[in-house]
Design a protein around this motif. Structure first.
Motif, PDB file in Angstrom:
ATOM      1  N   LEU A  58       0.852  -1.181   0.000  1.00  0.00           N
ATOM      2  CA  LEU A  58       0.000   0.000   0.000  1.00  0.00           C
ATOM      3  C   LEU A  58       0.889   1.231   0.000  1.00  0.00           C
ATOM      4  O   LEU A  58       1.804   1.354   0.817  1.00  0.00           O
ATOM      5  CB  LEU A  58      -0.900   0.027   1.239  1.00  0.00           C
ATOM      6  CG  LEU A  58      -1.744   1.302   1.421  1.00  0.00           C
ATOM      7  CD1 LEU A  58      -2.770   1.452   0.298  1.00  0.00           C
ATOM      8  CD2 LEU A  58      -2.429   1.309   2.784  1.00  0.00           C
ATOM      9  N   CYS A  59       0.631   2.139  -0.944  1.00  0.00           N
ATOM     10  CA  CYS A  59       1.364   3.391  -1.005  1.00  0.00           C
ATOM     11  C   CYS A  59       0.736   4.375  -0.022  1.00  0.00           C
ATOM     12  O   CYS A  59      -0.463   4.681  -0.116  1.00  0.00           O
ATOM     13  CB  CYS A  59       1.335   3.967  -2.418  1.00  0.00           C
ATOM     14  SG  CYS A  59       2.126   5.599  -2.550  1.00  0.00           S
ATOM     15  N   GLN A  60       1.538   4.896   0.918  1.00  0.00           N
ATOM     16  CA  GLN A  60       1.032   5.838   1.914  1.00  0.00           C
ATOM     17  C   GLN A  60       0.806   7.230   1.334  1.00  0.00           C
ATOM     18  O   GLN A  60       0.080   8.037   1.918  1.00  0.00           O
ATOM     19  CB  GLN A  60       2.027   5.923   3.078  1.00  0.00           C
ATOM     20  CG  GLN A  60       2.247   4.613   3.818  1.00  0.00           C
ATOM     21  CD  GLN A  60       0.982   4.143   4.539  1.00  0.00           C
ATOM     22  OE1 GLN A  60       0.208   4.958   5.059  1.00  0.00           O
ATOM     23  NE2 GLN A  60       0.756   2.834   4.538  1.00  0.00           N
ATOM     24  N   SER A  61       1.405   7.483   0.151  1.00  0.00           N
ATOM     25  CA  SER A  61       1.276   8.819  -0.450  1.00  0.00           C
ATOM     26  C   SER A  61       0.011   8.959  -1.290  1.00  0.00           C
ATOM     27  O   SER A  61      -0.746   9.918  -1.139  1.00  0.00           O
ATOM     28  CB  SER A  61       2.509   9.125  -1.308  1.00  0.00           C
ATOM     29  OG  SER A  61       3.679   9.150  -0.513  1.00  0.00           O
ATOM     30  N   CYS A  62      -0.219   7.986  -2.195  1.00  0.00           N
ATOM     31  CA  CYS A  62      -1.387   8.097  -3.079  1.00  0.00           C
ATOM     32  C   CYS A  62      -2.440   7.035  -2.776  1.00  0.00           C
ATOM     33  O   CYS A  62      -3.470   6.986  -3.454  1.00  0.00           O
ATOM     34  CB  CYS A  62      -0.968   8.021  -4.542  1.00  0.00           C
ATOM     35  SG  CYS A  62      -0.374   6.386  -5.071  1.00  0.00           S
ATOM     36  N   GLU A  63      -2.174   6.173  -1.802  1.00  0.00           N
ATOM     37  CA  GLU A  63      -3.089   5.122  -1.334  1.00  0.00           C
ATOM     38  C   GLU A  63      -3.382   4.059  -2.392  1.00  0.00           C
ATOM     39  O   GLU A  63      -4.398   3.379  -2.321  1.00  0.00           O
ATOM     40  CB  GLU A  63      -4.403   5.733  -0.818  1.00  0.00           C
ATOM     41  CG  GLU A  63      -4.206   6.668   0.366  1.00  0.00           C
ATOM     42  CD  GLU A  63      -5.530   7.150   0.946  1.00  0.00           C
ATOM     43  OE1 GLU A  63      -6.565   7.020   0.246  1.00  0.00           O
ATOM     44  OE2 GLU A  63      -5.530   7.642   2.096  1.00  0.00           O
ATOM     45  N   ARG A  64      -2.508   3.941  -3.363  1.00  0.00           N
ATOM     46  CA  ARG A  64      -2.697   2.870  -4.351  1.00  0.00           C
ATOM     47  C   ARG A  64      -2.244   1.538  -3.765  1.00  0.00           C
ATOM     48  O   ARG A  64      -1.208   1.447  -3.106  1.00  0.00           O
ATOM     49  CB  ARG A  64      -1.907   3.150  -5.625  1.00  0.00           C
ATOM     50  CG  ARG A  64      -2.159   2.054  -6.665  1.00  0.00           C
ATOM     51  CD  ARG A  64      -1.402   2.217  -7.954  1.00  0.00           C
ATOM     52  NE  ARG A  64      -1.750   1.142  -8.876  1.00  0.00           N
ATOM     53  CZ  ARG A  64      -1.187   0.956 -10.067  1.00  0.00           C
ATOM     54  NH1 ARG A  64      -0.241   1.789 -10.489  1.00  0.00           N
ATOM     55  NH2 ARG A  64      -1.553  -0.045 -10.842  1.00  0.00           N
ATOM     56  N   ARG A  65      -3.013   0.507  -4.050  1.00  0.00           N
ATOM     57  CA  ARG A  65      -2.636  -0.853  -3.683  1.00  0.00           C
ATOM     58  C   ARG A  65      -2.026  -1.544  -4.909  1.00  0.00           C
ATOM     59  O   ARG A  65      -2.543  -1.428  -6.011  1.00  0.00           O
ATOM     60  CB  ARG A  65      -3.851  -1.642  -3.187  1.00  0.00           C
ATOM     61  CG  ARG A  65      -4.447  -1.086  -1.906  1.00  0.00           C
ATOM     62  CD  ARG A  65      -5.632  -1.894  -1.414  1.00  0.00           C
ATOM     63  NE  ARG A  65      -6.185  -1.310  -0.206  1.00  0.00           N
ATOM     64  CZ  ARG A  65      -5.756  -1.563   1.030  1.00  0.00           C
ATOM     65  NH1 ARG A  65      -4.749  -2.434   1.209  1.00  0.00           N
ATOM     66  NH2 ARG A  65      -6.307  -0.992   2.086  1.00  0.00           N
ATOM     67  N   PHE A  66      -0.936  -2.254  -4.708  1.00  0.00           N
ATOM     68  CA  PHE A  66      -0.277  -2.957  -5.810  1.00  0.00           C
ATOM     69  C   PHE A  66       0.473  -4.146  -5.250  1.00  0.00           C
ATOM     70  O   PHE A  66       0.514  -4.368  -4.024  1.00  0.00           O
ATOM     71  CB  PHE A  66       0.677  -2.014  -6.561  1.00  0.00           C
ATOM     72  CG  PHE A  66       1.799  -1.456  -5.739  1.00  0.00           C
ATOM     73  CD1 PHE A  66       3.069  -2.030  -5.784  1.00  0.00           C
ATOM     74  CD2 PHE A  66       1.611  -0.340  -4.915  1.00  0.00           C
ATOM     75  CE1 PHE A  66       4.107  -1.526  -5.031  1.00  0.00           C
ATOM     76  CE2 PHE A  66       2.662   0.176  -4.163  1.00  0.00           C
ATOM     77  CZ  PHE A  66       3.914  -0.419  -4.219  1.00  0.00           C
TER      78      PHE A  66
END
Length: 315
Positions: A58-66
């Motif tokens: 989980l990206c804490q900056s843009c909240e994208r999950r990958f």
């Protein structure tokens, strides 16, 4: 392409955990970052439900999950990652689609689709070098028809062939199912090859100008398509094969520098590489050419070549 220091052992190619570890190391050598915003503020979010070796993030900056494979050529397929990596390894060994299908116990159509997608990925992501100093230009003609395109065969006014397509003697064109492959090789350096509709000054000029630096010395044979190289901004010297001349010493130093033997030697390597792949269509021939161009230029073999192929696809 940087040296990641990754050593890929063949046993690891059939180990799911090590396959994903290899992908992570090659894709993110400096640490995992978001494929959307490039942020390094990443937290792990457990593992994939069906592939426990596949890490989620989980990206804490843009909240994208990958995950490990998001936005890569290996994402969204039913075949496991190890099968794709093994397929790529066998492609580097120059196995045919039929041989790869047998090695991996795949349906031949699945194997063909996988190799096609991998070749497309390599051709799309490989860089286009600029050639300088001393460059040789030459052309060769490869028989390539309309395999798998019955409507195109019908336009030709003939029936489909059961046996291998036989090319006519001499020079050909795309329309005569013997397309020209135009090659440019820097002595001691890289090569660039492209399939063309035909070989004329109007078709080679854009390719030469996009690939070879102005002022470069270009060596060719006597074919008249090269007669305008000097007006295009290049030094030019040629040998006359029709008179039995294959190398010439113009500057008197005892070294026969005027020749296209480097390019001729490359054509021999290309023919050997294409030999196992019977019946390549005109649509697919550029993919085979582009893949071999990368293999030749990267100058690696076996597991080292696999690493270079994976690094190109993942970065």
């Amino acid at each position: 392409m940087g040296d990641t220091g990754v050593m890929i052992h063949r046993q690891s190619l059939i180990d799911d955990a090590k396959c994903f570890e290899t992908v992570r190391t090659l894709r993110w050598p400096d640490g995992v970052f978001c494929p959307s915003c490039d942020s390094f503020k990443i937290t792990k979010q457990g593992r994939d439900d069906t592939q426990p070796e596949r890490q989620r993030y989980l990206c804490q900056s843009c909240e994208r999950r990958f995950d490990d494979l998001t936005d890569t050529i290996f994402a969204g397929h039913h075949q496991p990652l190890r099968v794709w990596i093994l397929c790529l390894y066998f492609m580097g060994l120059n196995l045919s689609n039929h041989q790869i299908a047998q090695e991996l116990d795949l349906n031949k159509d699945d194997a063909q689709q996988m190799t096609c997608q991998l070749r497309q990925g390599i051709v799309r992501k490989k860089s286009s070098p600029t050639l300088t100093d001393e460059v040789e230009c030459d052309e060769v003609y490869i028989v390539a028809g309309h395999k798998g395109k019955p409507e195109e065969v019908k336009k030709k006014g003939r029936r489909g062939r059961r046996r291998r397509l036989q090319g006519k003697r001499g020079r050909g064109t795309l329309a005569t199912e013997k397309p020209p492959i135009f090659g440019m090789i820097q002595r001691g350096g890289e090569v660039v090859i492209r399939m063309l509709e035909n070989v004329q000054q109007r078709t080679i000029q854009p390719l030469i100008k996009a690939t070879i630096a102005p002022g470069t010395c270009i060596y060719t044979d006597e074919y008249d398509i090269y007669s305008r190289l000097e007006p295009w901004g290049y030094a030019h010297a040629s040998v006359c094969h029709s008179r039995g001349e294959y190398a010439r010493d113009d500057d008197g130093d005892g070294f026969h520098e005027v020749h296209v033997n480097t390019m001729e030697g490359f054509w021999s390597l290309l023919r050997s590489w294409l030999r196992p792949h019977r019946g390549i269509s005109q649509d697919n021939l550029p993919l085979y050419l582009g893949f071999f161009e990368f293999v030749h230029n990267v100058r690696r073999r076996g597991k080292a070549l696999l690493e270079a192929l994976l690094e190109l696809l993942l970065t």
